[in-house]
Design a protein around this motif. Structure first.
Motif, PDB file in Angstrom:
ATOM      1  N   VAL A 185       0.851  -1.194   0.000  1.00 10.88           N
ATOM      2  CA  VAL A 185       0.000   0.000   0.000  1.00 10.88           C
ATOM      3  C   VAL A 185       0.884   1.241   0.000  1.00 10.88           C
ATOM      4  CG1 VAL A 185      -1.720   1.335   1.260  1.00 10.88           C
ATOM      5  CG2 VAL A 185      -1.925  -1.154   1.137  1.00 10.88           C
ATOM      6  N   GLU A 186       0.722   2.053  -1.027  1.00  9.96           N
ATOM      7  CA  GLU A 186       1.534   3.255  -1.164  1.00  9.96           C
ATOM      8  C   GLU A 186       0.646   4.494  -1.106  1.00  9.96           C
ATOM      9  OE1 GLU A 186       4.982   3.773  -4.076  1.00  9.96           O
ATOM     10  OE2 GLU A 186       3.383   4.926  -5.049  1.00  9.96           O
ATOM     11  N   VAL A 187       1.018   5.429  -0.247  1.00 12.87           N
ATOM     12  CA  VAL A 187       0.321   6.716  -0.141  1.00 12.87           C
ATOM     13  C   VAL A 187       1.325   7.802  -0.503  1.00 12.87           C
ATOM     14  CG1 VAL A 187      -1.026   8.260   1.303  1.00 12.87           C
ATOM     15  CG2 VAL A 187      -1.103   5.796   1.729  1.00 12.87           C
ATOM     16  N   ALA A 213       9.076   9.663  10.434  1.00  9.63           N
ATOM     17  CA  ALA A 213       9.986   8.527  10.272  1.00  9.63           C
ATOM     18  C   ALA A 213       9.853   7.539  11.420  1.00  9.63           C
ATOM     19  CB  ALA A 213      11.432   9.019  10.165  1.00  9.63           C
ATOM     20  N   ARG A 214       9.756   8.048  12.645  1.00 11.03           N
ATOM     21  CA  ARG A 214       9.662   7.187  13.818  1.00 11.03           C
ATOM     22  C   ARG A 214       8.366   6.374  13.794  1.00 11.03           C
ATOM     23  NH1 ARG A 214      10.916   6.896  19.377  1.00 11.03           N
ATOM     24  NH2 ARG A 214       9.798   5.077  20.144  1.00 11.03           N
ATOM     25  N   TYR A 215       7.246   7.038  13.547  1.00 12.81           N
ATOM     26  CA  TYR A 215       5.962   6.356  13.583  1.00 12.81           C
ATOM     27  C   TYR A 215       5.835   5.327  12.463  1.00 12.81           C
ATOM     28  CZ  TYR A 215       4.070   9.513  17.153  1.00 12.81           C
ATOM     29  OH  TYR A 215       3.824  10.186  18.314  1.00 12.81           O
ATOM     30  N   GLU A 272       6.338  -0.892  10.842  1.00  8.92           N
ATOM     31  CA  GLU A 272       7.044  -1.748   9.887  1.00  8.92           C
ATOM     32  C   GLU A 272       6.953  -1.226   8.458  1.00  8.92           C
ATOM     33  OE1 GLU A 272       9.000  -3.930  10.827  1.00  8.92           O
ATOM     34  OE2 GLU A 272       8.307  -4.793  12.708  1.00  8.92           O
ATOM     35  N   GLY A 273       6.667   0.065   8.304  1.00  2.77           N
ATOM     36  CA  GLY A 273       6.584   0.656   6.978  1.00  2.77           C
ATOM     37  C   GLY A 273       7.828   1.464   6.661  1.00  2.77           C
ATOM     38  N   THR A 274       7.754   2.211   5.585  1.00  3.01           N
ATOM     39  CA  THR A 274       8.872   3.056   5.207  1.00  3.01           C
ATOM     40  C   THR A 274       8.355   4.314   4.535  1.00  3.01           C
ATOM     41  OG1 THR A 274      11.003   3.111   4.022  1.00  3.01           O
ATOM     42  CG2 THR A 274       9.176   2.006   2.925  1.00  3.01           C
ATOM     43  N   VAL A 275       9.121   5.400   4.652  1.00  2.00           N
ATOM     44  CA  VAL A 275       8.757   6.663   4.018  1.00  2.00           C
ATOM     45  C   VAL A 275       9.979   7.205   3.292  1.00  2.00           C
ATOM     46  CG1 VAL A 275       9.227   7.923   6.168  1.00  2.00           C
ATOM     47  CG2 VAL A 275       7.859   9.004   4.381  1.00  2.00           C
ATOM     48  N   THR A 276       9.774   7.675   2.067  1.00  2.00           N
ATOM     49  CA  THR A 276      10.851   8.254   1.275  1.00  2.00           C
ATOM     50  C   THR A 276      10.371   9.567   0.672  1.00  2.00           C
ATOM     51  OG1 THR A 276      10.153   6.990  -0.683  1.00  2.00           O
ATOM     52  CG2 THR A 276      11.890   6.026   0.688  1.00  2.00           C
ATOM     53  N   VAL A 300       4.766   6.918   1.361  1.00  2.00           N
ATOM     54  CA  VAL A 300       4.696   6.057   2.542  1.00  2.00           C
ATOM     55  C   VAL A 300       4.252   4.674   2.091  1.00  2.00           C
ATOM     56  CG1 VAL A 300       3.609   5.676   4.777  1.00  2.00           C
ATOM     57  CG2 VAL A 300       4.136   8.009   4.038  1.00  2.00           C
ATOM     58  N   GLN A 301       5.061   3.661   2.383  1.00  2.00           N
ATOM     59  CA  GLN A 301       4.731   2.273   2.043  1.00  2.00           C
ATOM     60  C   GLN A 301       4.307   1.560   3.326  1.00  2.00           C
ATOM     61  OE1 GLN A 301       6.049   2.748  -2.000  1.00  2.00           O
ATOM     62  NE2 GLN A 301       5.045   0.979  -1.080  1.00  2.00           N
TER      63      GLN A 301
END
Length: 279
Positions: free
Chosen positions: A203-205, A242-244, A249-253, A266-267
């Protein structure tokens, strides 16, 4: 089998053309190495914030309390001119205390429970808050995929994540910002969780603005604490994101969009996948 750093991902997008007589398919390659490197940067930023917060919060609050009390006592014995100076001291102490309170958010234990969350309920709430307040004059273009399954996360923290991203976009692009928020299902993103198990983040936002984009000197450092491109910014908003996201267990770029402006991705994992892993 090639090493993971050599695997190339392909983004495929379908666009209806004309009256819907045919569809245009666009295929965009991307290297997974860069994706993994950005995730590592984001998690490192989250860890650095947590360590910094736990070290500073207690030590700073104690002297602040003493300074504030002393300023209030001084105000009772001063003339009107000096009273204004003591009021200034109290105001600045309160401002610093607010900053320390934000730091304590990072050092608090992971007490929030992750569960099934409808990402569109989160985004609808975020847009309602934004339009009613700081983004009243902005234009929003929601492009949501209504078929997305529930994600693995915490509702309140997801609201905070996307509220920070939207606010960041508005501040970057100005009060009449044009912001596009997109949700989509993406295949091929698999990462290793803290427990060592492979999980997918389909899921990508995306939050995209029409601002000037990310300055070159800030690229790669936006998620670091106290790094900000805004005058008077604390540099904690994106570190909090980034912390949240890492806790879920996701990632943000982030990157600059070819057509201008910045876009944050946000993945997130699926709740059904995480529940299956626990069983």
């Amino acid at each position: 089998m090639p090493p993971i750093g050599d695997i190339e991902l392909m983004d495929m997008h379908a666009h209806p053309h004309g009256e819907g007589d045919y569809i245009i398919l666009s295929v965009q390659p991307r290297r997974i190495t860069a994706f993994l490197e950005k995730r590592a940067e984001m998690e490192a930023a989250a860890r650095s914030v947590s360590g910094l917060a736990s070290m500073l919060a207690h030590e700073i609050k104690n002297p602040l309390s003493g300074i504030r009390g002393a300023a209030q006592l001084m105000a009772r014995a001063q003339d009107s001119k000096n009273v204004r100076l003591t009021e200034l001291i109290v105001k600045e102490v309160d401002r610093i205390k607010g900053l320390v309170d934000e730091l304590e958010t990072f050092s608090s234990p992971h007490a929030h429970t992750n569960e099934a969350v409808n990402i569109h309920e989160v985004l609808d709430h975020v847009l309602s808050v934004a339009v009613a307040g700081f983004a009243a004059k902005c234009s929003f273009r929601p492009r949501f995929d209504p078929s997305l399954p529930p994600v693995f996360g915490n509702y309140d923290r997801l609201v905070q994540v996307f509220l920070n991203l939207v606010k960041n976009a508005v501040e970057a692009a100005g009060p009449t910002a044009d912001i596009t928020i997109t949700t989509a299902y993406k295949h091929g993103i698999w990462l290793t969780s803290r427990s060592g198990e492979r999980i997918r983040l389909p899921v990508e936002v995306t939050v995209q603005d029409n601002g000037p984009g990310i300055p070159t000197h800030l690229r790669g450092h936006l998620f670091d604490p106290f790094v900000s491109g805004k005058e008077g910014g604390t540099g904690l908003g994106l570190a909090l994101v980034a912390r949240y996201v890492s806790d879920m267990e996701g990632t943000v770029t982030c990157d600059n969009h070819p057509q201008g402006g910045a876009h944050f991705k946000v993945q997130l994992a699926l709740e059904e996948d995480m529940r299956r892993d626990e069983n």
